[in-house]
Scaffold this active site. Structure first.
Site, mmCIF file in Angstrom:
data_model
loop_
_atom_site.group_PDB
_atom_site.id
_atom_site.type_symbol
_atom_site.label_atom_id
_atom_site.label_comp_id
_atom_site.label_asym_id
_atom_site.label_seq_id
_atom_site.Cartn_x
_atom_site.Cartn_y
_atom_site.Cartn_z
ATOM 1 N N PRO A 233 0.797 -1.200 0.028
ATOM 2 C CA PRO A 233 -0.020 -0.116 -0.065
ATOM 3 C C PRO A 233 0.725 1.175 -0.121
ATOM 4 C CG PRO A 233 0.117 -0.991 2.351
ATOM 5 C CD PRO A 233 0.911 -1.847 1.239
ATOM 6 N N CYS A 234 2.073 1.280 -0.180
ATOM 7 C CA CYS A 234 2.949 2.543 0.033
ATOM 8 C C CYS A 234 2.498 3.623 -0.769
ATOM 9 C CB CYS A 234 4.404 2.156 0.238
ATOM 10 S SG CYS A 234 5.083 1.128 -1.368
ATOM 11 N N LYS A 235 2.143 3.213 -2.264
ATOM 12 C CA LYS A 235 1.785 4.175 -3.297
ATOM 13 C C LYS A 235 0.265 4.461 -3.279
ATOM 14 C CE LYS A 235 6.046 4.404 -5.305
ATOM 15 N NZ LYS A 235 6.982 4.970 -5.903
#
Lengths: 284, 331
Positions: A233-235
């Site tokens: 989910p980092c982006k």
């Protein structure tokens, strides 16, 4: 994760400014998804693993046994689709996301033979160091009284009724709330044509090439502990913010309700061959 | 003229990884060496695709004593016979017909006594025979979905899509009423177990309504037509799913009718679909009450393996659960 235990939960709304959600907004948006697209449902999961910042009976969203009868590399339309649709340019970074078209091509998708050997050949692979693994095929019984009221199976009807039933991969798809990144997180658990769980390398065959090696990780699913593939989910927040800006430019600013609908449209670009229902009427 | 023999599409099982992981944990912490039968809960929904049938699924919650009700899913009671060794599994498998006999006997008793009419989930009571090889993360299993063979086979007089069978308007209002039933919106279907997978559809001048199976007797003598509704896991255009079989037998025994209309409700995007759902007119065998009580139906219902033979399946979780194999595949 450890960080989740000590971090405060986000309480201030930020989906328009930063593309992130509070747990309450996740629930609001999930309610809308469940209402408009009823293949998705809320799940409580293992009560011992429930997250206190979400309602007990709304821990995550799931849609079950979604068929995927082609591998990503077989989807010819993918390249074409990427050209025809809106490329979301990501200024300083080569990761441009591709927005999927609003219409899916599922109606004219042809059934393509699986790249896997037929069921007979997919007997369990022999384990290297264990000679004591019994052969399950020894355990077949003869049916003393044939059942005339059963539709004949594939083995008993050469060219018979069941030929049009395609053995296919299926996926369980889950959406959790990631407290650290303050965004929804997407999970997949897949099964092959013979109902065996897919290995991570096999799941990657269903992920578009540009994301396969970069964005997919295998982690224990938080509500069962079973290993599952997940889109990191980092982006997500930056992509959601861009999609939100695009929507606003089109005169339909993103409402919190539609956040997950939009999120799924974005996920569709990563897993093009899994036919979950992202083309429902719910516009945004 | 003899009507066509009605053939049913077999129900398939799917077992989530989470079920085996949970069984492994339960085996080590609680069951230990006990081989006593455990109550479990399976779930299924009506088929949601014309390409694939729906299946009976076990997941991480199936072993909970009070498995939670999930929207859109029907809970089916089952019995787990988990044995300790491969030899015991083989032995249990050789006694497959006794196990099936016992499970189907229960269903037959529930049909005769009327209990199944009150709680139609009992018509589908299934059996799971398993052996968990925890050392190698291999799980051997075999499902039975017991059905009772009627004294005379069920025959089909007519079969059409719901839309053709009822006409567009009536089909649409029937689908709408069934959506209410399946979604638990109709007060009659809202219960702790969720909507019953088998119910009655009453078509009268006042409209279409869905009602519990137990109201059959009350509906007799009222105007209108009564159709048996079932959440159908099958996807074949010319055959209903497996789970209708025991329901038809119940209708023959409890309703005492020789002809019955059946609506096999199938979904599209999780909503009843008038094109894919089937409307059948079925002829049922007739016997007097006393004759039914002394009738001993023959059971059938072990699931076929991937080769289409009567035999167990195996799920290998080594690649995803075995720390040794995980360590080797991690780079």
């Amino acid at each position: 994760s450890a960080a989740e235990k000590v971090m405060p939960t986000r309480s201030e709304s930020g989906f328009q400014k930063h593309g992130v959600l509070t747990p309450a907004e996740f629930v609001t948006s999930g309610e809308y998804l469940v209402k408009t697209c009823s293949t998705w449902t809320w799940e409580s999961g293992n009560p011992a693993k429930a997250k206190e910042w979400l309602p007990k009976d709304k821990q995550y969203l799931i849609t079950r046994k979604v068929p995927s009868n082609k591998r990503a590399s077989e989807v010819e339309q993918y390249g074409e689709r990427a050209e025809n649709s809106n490329m979301l340019e990501d200024g300083d970074d080569e990761e441009g996301w591709v927005a999927p078209p609003l219409q899916s091509h599922r109606e004219d998708a042809e059934e393509i033979a699986s790249s896997h050997p037929p069921a007979e050949a997919s007997a369990p692979a022999p384990a290297r160091d264990d000679d004591d693994i019994p052969d399950i095929d020894e355990l077949e019984l003869e049916d003393a009284v044939p059942d005339e009221a059963a539709v004949p199976g594939p083995s008993t009807s050469a060219g018979g009724h069941n030929d049009h039933i395609v053995a296919t991969r299926t996926y369980d798809l889950m959406i959790t709330y990631d407290k650290y990144y303050q965004v929804p997180r997407f999970w997949l658990i897949g099964y092959d044509e013979d109902r065996q769980p897919l290995k991570a390398s096999q799941i990657l065959e269903d992920v578009s090439e540009e994301h396969a090696r970069k964005t997919i990780t295998v982690d224990p699913f938080p509500h069962s502990g079973v290993p599952a593939a997940s889109i990191h989910p980092c982006k997500h927040a930056s992509v959601m913010k861009k999609l939100g800006n695009m929507a606003e430019a089109n005169g339909k600013p993103l409402q919190v309700d539609s956040y997950l609908v939009l999120f799924l449209k974005f996920i569709a670009s990563i897993i093009p061959t899994i036919e979950y229902d992202y083309t429902m009427a719910a516009g945004w | 003229m003899a009507h066509q023999l009605l053939q049913f599409q077999q129900l398939q099982s799917t077992v989530d990884v989470a079920f085996w992981a949970e069984l492994g944990r339960l085996k080590l912490d609680t069951l230990r060496l006990s081989e006593d039968a455990q109550p479990i809960t399976g779930f299924y929904s009506a088929s949601n695709s014309s390409d694939y049938p729906a299946s009976l699924t076990l997941d991480g919650q199936s072993l909970e004593s009070q498995a939670p009700h999930r929207k859109g899913l029907h809970s089916i009671p089952g019995s787990l016979l988990n044995v300790n060794t491969f030899e015991r599994f083989k032995a249990a498998q050789e006694q497959a017909s006794q196990h099936l006999q016992k499970a189907s006997q229960q269903i037959w008793q529930d049909i005769l006594s009327g209990r199944a009419q009150e709680d139609p989930g009992r018509l589908l009571n299934f059996l799971l025979l398993s052996y968990a090889d925890l050392k190698h993360f291999r799980y051997y299993y075999w499902f039975a979905f017991p059905v009772l063979k009627p004294p005379e086979p069920f025959r089909c007089k007519t079969l059409a899509s719901l839309e053709e069978g009822l006409g567009a308007d009536l089909a649409a209002s029937t689908a709408q009423a069934c959506a209410g039933w399946l979604g638990g919106i109709s007060p009659a279907s809202a219960s702790e177990q969720g909507a019953a997978p088998v119910w009655l559809i009453r078509v009268a001048d006042t409209g279409v309504r869905c009602q519990p199976l137990s109201t059959w007797q009350e509906l007799q003598g009222l105007d209108g037509r009564v159709i048996l509704g079932i959440a159908d896991h099958g996807n074949l255009p010319g055959n209903p799913g497996w789970l209708l079989r025991n329901s038809l037998l119940l209708a023959a025994v409890r309703f005492g009718v020789t002809e019955l209309e059946v609506a096999c409700i199938r979904l599209r995007r999780a909503q009843p679909c008038v094109q894919r759902s089937l409307l059948l007119s079925v002829t049922l065998p007739h016997k007097s009450e006393g004759d039914w009580a002394s009738f001993m139906p023959t059971p059938t219902g072990w699931e076929l393996n991937a080769r289409g033979k009567l035999g167990p399946r195996m799920m290998n979780l080594g690649p995803s659960m075995d720390p040794r194999q995980l360590a080797e595949s991690a780079v």
